[in-house]
Design a protein around this motif. Sequence first.
Motif, mmCIF file in Angstrom:
data_model
loop_
_atom_site.group_PDB
_atom_site.id
_atom_site.type_symbol
_atom_site.label_atom_id
_atom_site.label_comp_id
_atom_site.label_asym_id
_atom_site.label_seq_id
_atom_site.Cartn_x
_atom_site.Cartn_y
_atom_site.Cartn_z
ATOM 1 N N ARG A 1 0.889 -1.078 -0.022
ATOM 2 C CA ARG A 1 0.082 -0.085 0.029
ATOM 3 C C ARG A 1 0.999 1.292 0.134
ATOM 4 O O ARG A 1 1.951 1.220 0.656
ATOM 5 N N VAL A 2 0.329 2.306 -0.551
ATOM 6 C CA VAL A 2 1.134 3.612 -0.609
ATOM 7 C C VAL A 2 -0.166 4.550 -0.183
ATOM 8 O O VAL A 2 -1.157 4.762 -0.873
ATOM 9 N N ILE A 3 0.044 5.305 0.942
ATOM 10 C CA ILE A 3 -1.118 6.120 1.450
ATOM 11 C C ILE A 3 -0.731 7.650 1.431
ATOM 12 O O ILE A 3 0.703 7.944 1.448
ATOM 13 N N ASN A 4 -1.705 8.344 1.666
ATOM 14 C CA ASN A 4 -1.503 9.719 1.723
ATOM 15 C C ASN A 4 -0.878 10.310 3.196
ATOM 16 O O ASN A 4 -1.887 9.939 4.236
ATOM 17 N N LEU A 5 0.211 10.791 3.186
ATOM 18 C CA LEU A 5 0.506 11.379 4.686
ATOM 19 C C LEU A 5 -0.488 12.102 5.344
ATOM 20 O O LEU A 5 -0.493 12.048 6.419
ATOM 21 N N ASP A 6 -0.872 13.015 4.635
ATOM 22 C CA ASP A 6 -1.638 14.048 5.135
ATOM 23 C C ASP A 6 -2.899 13.757 5.937
ATOM 24 O O ASP A 6 -3.442 14.211 6.695
ATOM 25 N N LYS A 7 -3.283 12.260 5.471
ATOM 26 C CA LYS A 7 -4.631 11.969 6.084
ATOM 27 C C LYS A 7 -4.183 11.155 7.574
ATOM 28 O O LYS A 7 -5.135 10.643 8.235
ATOM 29 N N ARG A 8 -2.829 10.774 7.806
ATOM 30 C CA ARG A 8 -2.556 10.153 8.815
ATOM 31 C C ARG A 8 -1.671 10.887 9.762
ATOM 32 O O ARG A 8 -1.681 10.830 11.096
ATOM 33 N N ILE A 9 -0.912 11.862 9.105
ATOM 34 C CA ILE A 9 0.272 12.363 10.131
ATOM 35 C C ILE A 9 0.326 13.809 9.694
ATOM 36 O O ILE A 9 0.297 14.179 8.681
ATOM 37 N N LYS A 10 0.339 14.403 10.794
ATOM 38 C CA LYS A 10 0.674 16.187 10.469
ATOM 39 C C LYS A 10 2.056 16.489 10.437
ATOM 40 O O LYS A 10 3.111 16.020 10.916
ATOM 41 N N ILE A 11 2.381 17.136 9.079
ATOM 42 C CA ILE A 11 3.652 17.384 8.462
ATOM 43 C C ILE A 11 3.896 18.768 8.474
ATOM 44 O O ILE A 11 3.083 19.496 7.738
ATOM 45 N N ASP A 12 5.195 19.160 8.886
ATOM 46 C CA ASP A 12 5.484 20.605 8.557
ATOM 47 C C ASP A 12 6.275 20.507 7.094
ATOM 48 O O ASP A 12 7.646 20.221 7.103
ATOM 49 N N VAL A 13 5.723 20.734 6.142
ATOM 50 C CA VAL A 13 6.373 20.657 4.711
ATOM 51 C C VAL A 13 7.150 21.598 4.680
ATOM 52 O O VAL A 13 7.834 21.755 3.593
ATOM 53 N N ASN A 14 7.254 22.844 5.493
ATOM 54 C CA ASN A 14 8.168 23.852 5.216
ATOM 55 C C ASN A 14 9.508 23.774 5.759
ATOM 56 O O ASN A 14 10.312 24.395 5.582
ATOM 57 N N ASN A 15 9.369 22.718 6.868
ATOM 58 C CA ASN A 15 10.861 22.442 7.488
ATOM 59 C C ASN A 15 10.754 20.912 7.857
ATOM 60 O O ASN A 15 10.814 20.616 8.748
ATOM 61 N N VAL A 16 11.063 20.154 6.549
ATOM 62 C CA VAL A 16 10.992 18.653 6.672
ATOM 63 C C VAL A 16 12.171 18.086 7.568
ATOM 64 O O VAL A 16 11.712 17.389 8.408
ATOM 65 N N ASP A 17 13.299 18.810 7.389
ATOM 66 C CA ASP A 17 14.287 18.323 8.104
ATOM 67 C C ASP A 17 14.179 18.333 9.531
ATOM 68 O O ASP A 17 14.366 17.410 10.498
ATOM 69 N N GLU A 18 13.676 19.486 10.018
ATOM 70 C CA GLU A 18 13.367 19.561 11.401
ATOM 71 C C GLU A 18 12.205 18.663 12.080
ATOM 72 O O GLU A 18 12.394 17.993 13.199
ATOM 73 N N TRP A 19 11.221 18.800 11.203
ATOM 74 C CA TRP A 19 10.144 17.865 11.577
ATOM 75 C C TRP A 19 10.566 16.283 11.782
ATOM 76 O O TRP A 19 10.383 15.568 12.670
ATOM 77 N N PHE A 20 11.659 15.616 10.727
ATOM 78 C CA PHE A 20 11.967 14.508 10.872
ATOM 79 C C PHE A 20 12.917 14.340 12.119
ATOM 80 O O PHE A 20 12.928 13.074 12.451
ATOM 81 N N ASN A 21 13.808 15.329 12.218
ATOM 82 C CA ASN A 21 14.743 15.069 13.247
ATOM 83 C C ASN A 21 13.972 14.832 14.595
ATOM 84 O O ASN A 21 14.226 14.225 15.592
ATOM 85 N N ASP A 22 12.730 15.775 14.806
ATOM 86 C CA ASP A 22 11.963 15.538 15.914
ATOM 87 C C ASP A 22 11.519 14.266 16.092
ATOM 88 O O ASP A 22 11.419 13.721 17.201
ATOM 89 N N LEU A 23 11.052 13.771 14.972
ATOM 90 C CA LEU A 23 10.384 12.316 14.984
ATOM 91 C C LEU A 23 11.425 11.280 15.701
ATOM 92 O O LEU A 23 11.324 10.525 16.472
ATOM 93 N N CYS A 24 12.748 11.563 15.123
ATOM 94 C CA CYS A 24 13.758 10.439 15.421
ATOM 95 C C CYS A 24 14.410 10.551 16.904
ATOM 96 O O CYS A 24 15.065 9.603 17.379
ATOM 97 N N ARG A 25 13.994 11.734 17.700
ATOM 98 C CA ARG A 25 14.739 11.862 18.887
ATOM 99 C C ARG A 25 14.166 10.735 19.805
ATOM 100 O O ARG A 25 14.939 10.234 20.690
ATOM 101 N N ASN A 26 13.071 10.202 19.720
ATOM 102 C CA ASN A 26 12.552 8.988 20.774
ATOM 103 C C ASN A 26 12.512 7.784 19.880
ATOM 104 O O ASN A 26 11.937 6.694 20.327
ATOM 105 N N TYR A 27 13.478 7.625 19.034
ATOM 106 C CA TYR A 27 13.645 6.269 18.343
ATOM 107 C C TYR A 27 14.272 5.044 19.268
ATOM 108 O O TYR A 27 15.188 5.706 19.818
ATOM 109 N N PRO A 28 13.661 4.061 19.437
ATOM 110 C CA PRO A 28 14.010 3.122 20.430
ATOM 111 C C PRO A 28 15.416 2.340 20.281
ATOM 112 O O PRO A 28 15.877 2.220 19.007
ATOM 113 N N VAL A 29 16.140 2.292 21.056
ATOM 114 C CA VAL A 29 17.569 1.520 21.050
ATOM 115 C C VAL A 29 17.524 0.245 21.520
ATOM 116 O O VAL A 29 16.686 -0.110 22.470
ATOM 117 N N ASP A 30 18.182 -0.565 20.635
ATOM 118 C CA ASP A 30 18.156 -2.061 21.039
ATOM 119 C C ASP A 30 16.634 -2.715 20.892
ATOM 120 O O ASP A 30 16.685 -3.694 21.656
#
Length: 215
Positions: free
Chosen positions: A72-101
Amino acid sequence: MDSRRSSFIFGDHYRINLDDKWRKQGKRLLAGQITKHFFLENTGLSDIMGIKLKPTAIAHLFGLPMKDLVDRVINLDKRIKIDVNNVDEWFNDLCRNYPVDHPADKAVDLIFSKKGMVTIAEVCKDVSVSERYLQQLFQKYVGLSPKFFRESGALQLHLSIDQRQRPDWAQVVYEAGYYDQSHFIRNFKAFTGEDPSEYIFAEKTLANFFMKKIA
Protein backbone atom coordinates in the motif's frame (compact mmCIF):
# COMPACT_ATOMS: atom_id res chain seq x y z
CA MET A 1 10.09 -4.82 -4.24
CA ASP A 2 11.02 -3.70 -0.76
CA SER A 3 10.01 -0.06 -0.21
CA ARG A 4 9.03 1.53 3.13
CA ARG A 5 9.68 5.15 2.36
CA SER A 6 8.24 8.62 2.72
CA SER A 7 8.12 10.81 -0.39
CA PHE A 8 7.31 14.45 -1.05
CA ILE A 9 6.42 15.42 -4.64
CA PHE A 10 6.83 18.98 -5.85
CA GLY A 11 5.05 19.77 -9.10
CA ASP A 12 2.68 17.53 -11.01
CA HIS A 13 1.24 14.33 -9.60
CA TYR A 14 2.45 10.79 -10.33
CA ARG A 15 0.16 7.91 -11.21
CA ILE A 16 0.74 4.46 -9.70
CA ASN A 17 -0.32 0.98 -10.80
CA LEU A 18 0.08 -1.30 -7.82
CA ASP A 19 -2.95 -3.59 -8.19
CA ASP A 20 -3.66 -3.57 -11.96
CA LYS A 21 -5.38 -0.19 -11.71
CA TRP A 22 -3.93 3.24 -12.37
CA ARG A 23 -4.64 5.97 -9.82
CA LYS A 24 -3.30 9.41 -9.04
CA GLN A 25 -0.99 9.68 -6.06
CA GLY A 26 -1.01 12.42 -3.49
CA LYS A 27 2.03 14.62 -3.12
CA ARG A 28 3.04 13.46 0.37
CA LEU A 29 3.23 9.69 0.54
CA LEU A 30 4.06 6.87 2.89
CA ALA A 31 4.79 3.44 1.41
CA GLY A 32 4.84 0.19 3.35
CA GLN A 33 6.63 -2.97 2.32
CA ILE A 34 6.00 -3.70 -1.35
CA THR A 35 6.13 -7.41 -2.15
CA LYS A 36 5.77 -7.16 -5.92
CA HIS A 37 6.71 -4.89 -8.79
CA PHE A 38 4.61 -1.85 -9.61
CA PHE A 39 4.55 0.97 -12.16
CA LEU A 40 4.86 4.73 -11.78
CA GLU A 41 3.99 7.28 -14.43
CA ASN A 42 4.63 11.01 -14.25
CA THR A 43 1.92 13.32 -15.56
CA GLY A 44 4.08 16.38 -16.16
CA LEU A 45 7.04 18.06 -14.50
CA SER A 46 7.91 17.25 -10.90
CA ASP A 47 10.68 16.79 -8.38
CA ILE A 48 10.72 14.19 -5.63
CA MET A 49 12.28 14.24 -2.20
CA GLY A 50 12.29 10.74 -0.76
CA ILE A 51 13.33 9.36 2.62
CA LYS A 52 14.14 5.65 2.59
CA LEU A 53 13.58 4.19 6.03
CA LYS A 54 14.73 1.14 7.93
CA PRO A 55 12.16 -1.68 7.75
CA THR A 56 10.99 -1.01 11.32
CA ALA A 57 11.10 2.79 11.22
CA ILE A 58 7.52 3.53 10.13
CA ALA A 59 6.12 1.55 13.06
CA HIS A 60 8.54 3.18 15.52
CA LEU A 61 8.16 6.75 14.26
CA PHE A 62 4.47 6.89 13.35
CA GLY A 63 2.96 4.08 15.45
CA LEU A 64 1.43 2.44 12.38
CA PRO A 65 1.16 -1.38 12.25
CA MET A 66 3.20 -2.42 9.23
CA LYS A 67 1.01 -5.43 8.41
CA ASP A 68 -1.73 -2.95 7.43
CA LEU A 69 0.58 -1.16 4.99
CA VAL A 70 1.88 -4.11 2.96
CA ASP A 71 1.55 -3.36 -0.78
CA ARG A 72 0.00 0.00 0.00
CA VAL A 73 1.00 3.61 -0.63
CA ILE A 74 -1.00 6.00 1.53
CA ASN A 75 -1.43 9.76 1.74
CA LEU A 76 0.58 11.11 4.66
CA ASP A 77 -1.75 14.07 5.14
CA LYS A 78 -4.58 11.75 6.22
CA ARG A 79 -2.51 10.05 8.93
CA ILE A 80 0.27 12.36 10.09
CA LYS A 81 0.71 16.09 10.59
CA ILE A 82 3.70 17.28 8.57
CA ASP A 83 5.55 20.58 8.59
CA VAL A 84 6.23 20.73 4.85
CA ASN A 85 8.09 24.02 5.25
CA ASN A 86 10.77 22.45 7.41
CA VAL A 87 10.92 18.73 6.68
CA ASP A 88 14.42 18.29 8.15
CA GLU A 89 13.41 19.63 11.57
CA TRP A 90 10.13 17.71 11.50
CA PHE A 91 11.95 14.46 10.76
CA ASN A 92 14.70 15.09 13.32
CA ASP A 93 12.05 15.67 15.99
CA LEU A 94 10.46 12.33 15.09
CA CYS A 95 13.77 10.50 15.46
CA ARG A 96 14.58 11.80 18.94
CA ASN A 97 12.54 9.08 20.63
CA TYR A 98 13.65 6.26 18.34
CA PRO A 99 14.11 3.12 20.51
CA VAL A 100 17.55 1.61 21.10
CA ASP A 101 18.22 -2.14 20.93
CA HIS A 102 14.65 -3.08 20.05
CA PRO A 103 14.42 -6.83 19.29
CA ALA A 104 12.76 -6.22 15.91
CA ASP A 105 15.63 -3.96 14.86
CA LYS A 106 18.21 -6.43 16.12
CA ALA A 107 16.61 -9.21 14.07
CA VAL A 108 16.47 -7.05 10.92
CA ASP A 109 20.07 -5.91 11.39
CA LEU A 110 21.23 -9.51 11.76
CA ILE A 111 19.49 -10.56 8.55
CA PHE A 112 21.05 -7.61 6.71
CA SER A 113 24.52 -8.26 8.13
CA LYS A 114 24.33 -11.90 7.03
CA LYS A 115 22.91 -10.88 3.61
CA GLY A 116 19.95 -13.16 4.28
CA MET A 117 22.20 -16.19 4.81
CA VAL A 118 20.87 -17.00 8.26
CA THR A 119 18.14 -19.32 9.49
CA ILE A 120 15.10 -18.14 11.42
CA ALA A 121 16.23 -20.33 14.32
CA GLU A 122 19.58 -18.52 14.36
CA VAL A 123 17.81 -15.15 14.36
CA CYS A 124 15.62 -16.23 17.30
CA LYS A 125 18.65 -17.43 19.24
CA ASP A 126 20.63 -14.24 18.62
CA VAL A 127 17.72 -11.97 19.59
CA SER A 128 16.63 -14.24 22.49
CA VAL A 129 12.99 -14.58 21.39
CA SER A 130 10.77 -17.49 20.40
CA GLU A 131 9.88 -18.08 16.75
CA ARG A 132 6.24 -17.23 17.50
CA TYR A 133 7.20 -13.92 19.10
CA LEU A 134 9.55 -13.14 16.20
CA GLN A 135 6.61 -13.65 13.82
CA GLN A 136 4.55 -11.20 15.88
CA LEU A 137 7.37 -8.64 15.92
CA PHE A 138 7.76 -8.81 12.15
CA GLN A 139 4.01 -8.48 11.55
CA LYS A 140 3.90 -5.32 13.66
CA TYR A 141 7.21 -3.65 12.85
CA VAL A 142 8.06 -4.96 9.35
CA GLY A 143 4.81 -6.22 7.85
CA LEU A 144 6.30 -9.38 6.35
CA SER A 145 7.09 -12.80 7.73
CA PRO A 146 10.73 -13.26 8.81
CA LYS A 147 11.20 -15.87 6.06
CA PHE A 148 9.85 -13.66 3.27
CA PHE A 149 11.84 -10.68 4.53
CA ARG A 150 15.01 -12.77 4.63
CA GLU A 151 14.52 -14.02 1.06
CA SER A 152 13.60 -10.66 -0.44
CA GLY A 153 16.38 -8.93 1.48
CA ALA A 154 18.97 -11.42 0.26
CA LEU A 155 17.92 -10.87 -3.33
CA GLN A 156 17.93 -7.09 -3.09
CA LEU A 157 21.20 -6.91 -1.17
CA HIS A 158 23.03 -9.03 -3.72
CA LEU A 159 21.58 -7.09 -6.63
CA SER A 160 22.69 -3.85 -4.98
CA ILE A 161 26.22 -5.22 -4.72
CA ASP A 162 26.49 -6.54 -8.27
CA GLN A 163 25.44 -3.63 -10.46
CA ARG A 164 27.40 -4.58 -13.56
CA GLN A 165 25.66 -4.38 -16.92
CA ARG A 166 26.08 -8.15 -17.37
CA PRO A 167 26.27 -9.82 -13.94
CA ASP A 168 27.37 -13.43 -13.52
CA TRP A 169 23.88 -14.66 -12.68
CA ALA A 170 25.03 -18.12 -11.64
CA GLN A 171 27.29 -16.48 -9.04
CA VAL A 172 24.53 -14.11 -7.89
CA VAL A 173 22.13 -17.05 -7.47
CA TYR A 174 24.69 -18.94 -5.40
CA GLU A 175 25.67 -15.98 -3.21
CA ALA A 176 22.04 -15.03 -2.57
CA GLY A 177 21.41 -18.50 -1.15
CA TYR A 178 18.98 -19.83 -3.76
CA TYR A 179 18.92 -23.58 -4.28
CA ASP A 180 18.25 -23.32 -7.98
CA GLN A 181 18.18 -20.70 -10.71
CA SER A 182 14.46 -21.11 -11.47
CA HIS A 183 13.58 -20.06 -7.89
CA PHE A 184 15.79 -17.00 -8.25
CA ILE A 185 14.22 -16.09 -11.61
CA ARG A 186 10.69 -16.36 -10.18
CA ASN A 187 11.56 -14.05 -7.29
CA PHE A 188 13.39 -11.61 -9.55
CA LYS A 189 10.38 -11.36 -11.88
CA ALA A 190 8.04 -10.88 -8.91
CA PHE A 191 10.12 -7.99 -7.56
CA THR A 192 11.06 -6.28 -10.84
CA GLY A 193 8.54 -7.49 -13.44
CA GLU A 194 11.36 -8.53 -15.78
CA ASP A 195 13.58 -11.49 -16.51
CA PRO A 196 17.04 -10.99 -14.92
CA SER A 197 18.79 -11.40 -18.27
CA GLU A 198 16.78 -8.45 -19.66
CA TYR A 199 17.08 -6.10 -16.70
CA ILE A 200 19.29 -3.05 -17.24
CA PHE A 201 20.97 -1.80 -14.08
CA ALA A 202 22.55 1.17 -15.85
CA GLU A 203 19.23 2.87 -16.57
CA LYS A 204 18.38 5.85 -14.38
CA THR A 205 15.11 4.59 -12.94
CA LEU A 206 13.53 4.85 -9.49
CA ALA A 207 13.82 1.07 -9.16
CA ASN A 208 17.57 1.19 -9.67
CA PHE A 209 17.91 4.19 -7.38
CA PHE A 210 16.28 2.39 -4.45
CA MET A 211 18.03 -0.88 -5.26
CA LYS A 212 21.44 0.75 -5.18
CA LYS A 213 20.72 2.70 -2.02
CA ILE A 214 19.97 -0.35 0.14
CA ALA A 215 21.82 -0.15 3.44
